[in-house]
Design an enzyme around this catalytic site. Structure first.
Site, PDB file in Angstrom:
ATOM      1  N   ARG A  78       0.844  -1.203   0.000  1.00  0.00           N
ATOM      2  CA  ARG A  78       0.000   0.000   0.000  1.00  0.00           C
ATOM      3  C   ARG A  78       0.873   1.244   0.000  1.00  0.00           C
ATOM      4  NH1 ARG A  78      -1.334   1.775   4.611  1.00  0.00           N
ATOM      5  NH2 ARG A  78      -1.998  -0.188   5.513  1.00  0.00           N
ATOM      6  N   TYR A 126     -16.283  17.229 -15.596  1.00  0.00           N
ATOM      7  CA  TYR A 126     -16.846  15.875 -15.550  1.00  0.00           C
ATOM      8  C   TYR A 126     -17.911  15.783 -14.451  1.00  0.00           C
ATOM      9  CZ  TYR A 126     -17.161  10.891 -14.549  1.00  0.00           C
ATOM     10  OH  TYR A 126     -17.629   9.628 -14.297  1.00  0.00           O
ATOM     11  N   ASP A 135      -7.074  19.373 -14.081  1.00  0.00           N
ATOM     12  CA  ASP A 135      -7.358  18.027 -14.572  1.00  0.00           C
ATOM     13  C   ASP A 135      -6.906  17.992 -16.032  1.00  0.00           C
ATOM     14  OD1 ASP A 135      -8.546  15.760 -15.717  1.00  0.00           O
ATOM     15  OD2 ASP A 135     -10.179  15.764 -14.238  1.00  0.00           O
ATOM     16  N   LYS A 152      -8.318   6.984 -19.110  1.00  0.00           N
ATOM     17  CA  LYS A 152      -8.549   7.559 -20.445  1.00  0.00           C
ATOM     18  C   LYS A 152      -7.296   7.437 -21.326  1.00  0.00           C
ATOM     19  CE  LYS A 152     -12.613   8.477 -18.794  1.00  0.00           C
ATOM     20  NZ  LYS A 152     -12.527   8.097 -17.399  1.00  0.00           N
TER      21      LYS A 152
END
Ligand code: P1T
Length: 386
Positions: A55, A107, A179, A204
């Site tokens: 992690r 978005y 972004d 994406k």
């Protein structure tokens, strides 16, 4: 090869293939291994080789983090389980009462996270037209902690002047988050324009093949990096080693894919602009497009996303979205295959009734890297049904 040298000496396409991806030292494997081990043996307590627990850090993730950070011209990169997980990690930098100014097109999931998850917890937000720099400077609220913008935006492809916005935000000690999902680091590097944090949906263009959900954050400031890394480990929204491998592999071809996405998008824009059923084409290269000047200044090309509105309204938009054969009707974007969708009913449904609501006669295209003539013919037959 030394990663730091690559950042300085090698060009984008070379860094995409080599940064963080030296041959594996024990076997010479040229492809970065998928390191599944969750834990790493210590040579005495605290005597580890850079990895303790997966992690906190994992070799495959570390390769991806070095690779994409290099492309964003960042000193630090952090990979996450999804774009929204990356966004959530960033929003945890705020203190209760600090406002987020969100560009007025974004978005739907980002709007939902800021307005419907974080806002009820005491983190105010407002939507602002970031194309109006004078108004931004004049009407700056006292409590702003963060300015959050996409450029180009999803789905209207509006472009905002990162440098001008960062200059105003920094006068007020606010953090600027860009972004960069639609542009990708190949076309635009926000950190070089004054942004403090770059965020991606790696699902994406970075992944590029519609087979992995991921997120990414890149920064240059050591203090911000430390705080983001702390939360990445403490809250734990990390990607699996296999997901990291898929993004790492996708990014290797980002440069060639983006060139083709841009070229195909232009062919699509031409046919749309000449069709009687189309009311307006939204593409940052068009001189009348909102933010065209900002796009021309800060992007090296205009991207693979194209949106358009239909004169005949919502039903016509639905018909077109439902009538293509090569363009697949589906959410998401940025992969090799072309996609079509109706943002109002699909990706941006959560923004209905908000300042970020999208027009109901809007169709969004993610233009893939198939043959341009096939894409143009497919759209023409769908539009001819109107
Ligand atoms: O889906 P996820 O990886 O969590 O990323 C969220 C996200 C963040 N930022 C931008 C600009 C995005 O477009 C997205 C996800 N967008 C879609 C799924 C879509 O079809 O628009």
């Amino acid at each position: 090869m030394d990663d730091a040298d690559q950042t300085v000496a090698h060009s984008f396409a070379t860094r995409a293939i080599h940064a963080g991806q030296e041959p594996e030292p024990t076997t010479g494997a040229v492809v970065t291994p998928i390191s599944l081990s969750t834990t790493f043996a210590q040579d005495g307590v605290g005597g580890h080789k850079g990895f303790e627990y997966s992690r906190s850090g994992n070799p495959t993730r570390a390769a991806l983090e070095t690779q994409v950070a290099s492309l964003e011209q960042a000193t630090h990169g952090l990979a996450f389980a999804s774009g929204l997980a990356a966004e959530d990690n960033i929003l945890r930098l705020l203190r209760p009462g600090q406002r987020t100014l969100l560009g007025n097109d974004a978005y739907g999931g980002t709007f939902r996270l800021i307005a419907k998850v974080w806002s009820p917890l005491g983190f105010p937000w407002s939507a602002v037209d970031l194309t109006d720099i004078d108004a931004l400077a004049r009407d700056w609220p006292d409590d702003v902690g963060m300015v959050w913008l996409e450029t180009p935006t999803n789905p209207l492809l509006t472009c905002f002047d990162i440098e001008a916005i960062a200059a105003i935000a920094h006068e007020h000690d606010a953090i600027v988050v860009v972004d960069n999902t639609f542009a990708t680091p190949y076309l635009q590097q926000p950190l070089t324009l004054g942004a403090d944090i770059v965020v991606h949906s790696a699902t994406k263009y970075l992944g590029g093949h519609s087979d992995v959900v991921g997120g990414f954050v890149a920064v240059n400031d050591n203090d911000l990096a430390e705080r983001l890394l702390f939360t990445q480990n403490a809250a734990g929204a990390i990607p699996s080693p296999f997901d990291c491998y898929l993004v790492l592999r996708g990014v290797k071809t980002l440069a060639v894919r983006m060139d083709r996405h841009c070229e195909n998008a232009r062919a699509v824009v031409d046919i749309l602009a000449g069709h009687r059923a189309v009311e307006r084409v939204l593409y940052p290269q068009l001189p009348d497009h909102p933010g065209h000047a900002a796009a021309a200044k800060q992007m090296s090309d205009f991207g693979g996303m194209v949106s358009f509105t239909l004169t005949a309204g919502r039903e016509a938009a639905m018909t077109v979205a439902d009538s293509t054969e090569i363009f697949t009707l589906a959410e998401s974007l940025g992969a090799v295959e072309s996609l079509i969708e109706h943002p109002g009913a699909m990706t941006h449904a959560s923004a209905a009734g908000s300042p970020l609501e999208v027009p109901d006669n809007l169709v969004r295209l993610s233009v893939g890297i198939e043959d341009a003539t096939d894409l143009v013919n497919d759209l023409a037959q769908a539009l001819d049904r109107i």
